[in-house]
Design an enzyme around this catalytic site. Sequence first.
Site, mmCIF file in Angstrom:
data_model
loop_
_atom_site.group_PDB
_atom_site.id
_atom_site.type_symbol
_atom_site.label_atom_id
_atom_site.label_comp_id
_atom_site.label_asym_id
_atom_site.label_seq_id
_atom_site.Cartn_x
_atom_site.Cartn_y
_atom_site.Cartn_z
ATOM 1 N N TYR A 52 -30.185 -18.018 -45.617
ATOM 2 C CA TYR A 52 -30.479 -19.326 -46.194
ATOM 3 C C TYR A 52 -30.559 -19.126 -47.697
ATOM 4 O O TYR A 52 -31.570 -18.710 -48.241
ATOM 5 C CB TYR A 52 -31.790 -19.890 -45.637
ATOM 6 C CG TYR A 52 -32.206 -21.203 -46.263
ATOM 7 C CD1 TYR A 52 -31.276 -22.214 -46.487
ATOM 8 C CD2 TYR A 52 -33.521 -21.435 -46.635
ATOM 9 C CE1 TYR A 52 -31.644 -23.409 -47.066
ATOM 10 C CE2 TYR A 52 -33.907 -22.635 -47.217
ATOM 11 C CZ TYR A 52 -32.958 -23.616 -47.431
ATOM 12 O OH TYR A 52 -33.325 -24.809 -48.015
ATOM 13 N N ASP A 106 -26.303 -21.197 -44.690
ATOM 14 C CA ASP A 106 -26.292 -22.288 -45.663
ATOM 15 C C ASP A 106 -26.276 -21.633 -47.036
ATOM 16 O O ASP A 106 -27.287 -21.136 -47.511
ATOM 17 C CB ASP A 106 -27.534 -23.160 -45.477
ATOM 18 C CG ASP A 106 -27.679 -24.229 -46.556
ATOM 19 O OD1 ASP A 106 -26.792 -24.332 -47.422
ATOM 20 O OD2 ASP A 106 -28.696 -24.934 -46.548
#
Length: 254
Positions: free
Chosen positions: A104, A145
């Site tokens: 992330y 992400d």
Amino acid sequence: MKIATWNVNSLKVRLPHLLDWLATTQTDVVCLQELKCEDKAFPLAEIEAAGYHAVFNGQKTYNGVAIISRSEATDVVRNIPDFADEQRRIIAATVDGVRVVCGYFPNGQAVGSEKFAYKLQWLEALTTWLRSELAQHAQLVLAGDYNIAPEDRDATVEWQDEIHVSVPEREAFRALLALGLTDAFRMFEQGDKLYSWWDYRMMAFRRNIGLRIDHLLVSDALRARVTGCLIDKAPRKLERPSDHAPVVLSLAAS
């Protein structure tokens, strides 16, 4: 073998969506981001009841990553080694012979901010560590992400010159590719205006104002096994969805 990445933006809220999606798609490995829960609150029983194993690296309220997989994961690493960071943003494990790194990436807030500087430092540390990971694991996928739209076609015009599309961020993305990684999504002919994230505000999803910031980069040794890569928008259409859609990589048997 199918490997997916999905920022669920709160695992507690999105758990029913995740379990339904797993039952429907039968995905083998799913890299989750933005769990927003401590390890003690991870819904392990529910994941195991669905037929999956899980390794996770969480924290309260923010961040958090996990790898859930049909086969048990081994050789688990949490966080970037030798990079001091209180934020839980990385977990890596080996599943069925493939090294899976789930990240992330920092948002960065705004170009030139302190959080932007942290983002670039984090990306540099990740790149250095991945170089050693690739030396040990020829078949590797970096999923997550990224909070980076690597090209102009990965962002609607509203996002030009903003965070996620800046020159330093895109240079950092290219530094990852230079390690010997390939953007699996771009290995195939894709349609126009395909994104993986849409803001909750201003009817962005309905108007398709978005960014392609969720990626699966594959190593050279794994590239020959890639048979497809797509963005599954179906979960984004549900009630109370994550603002991200899953991105799914398909691999042929080794």
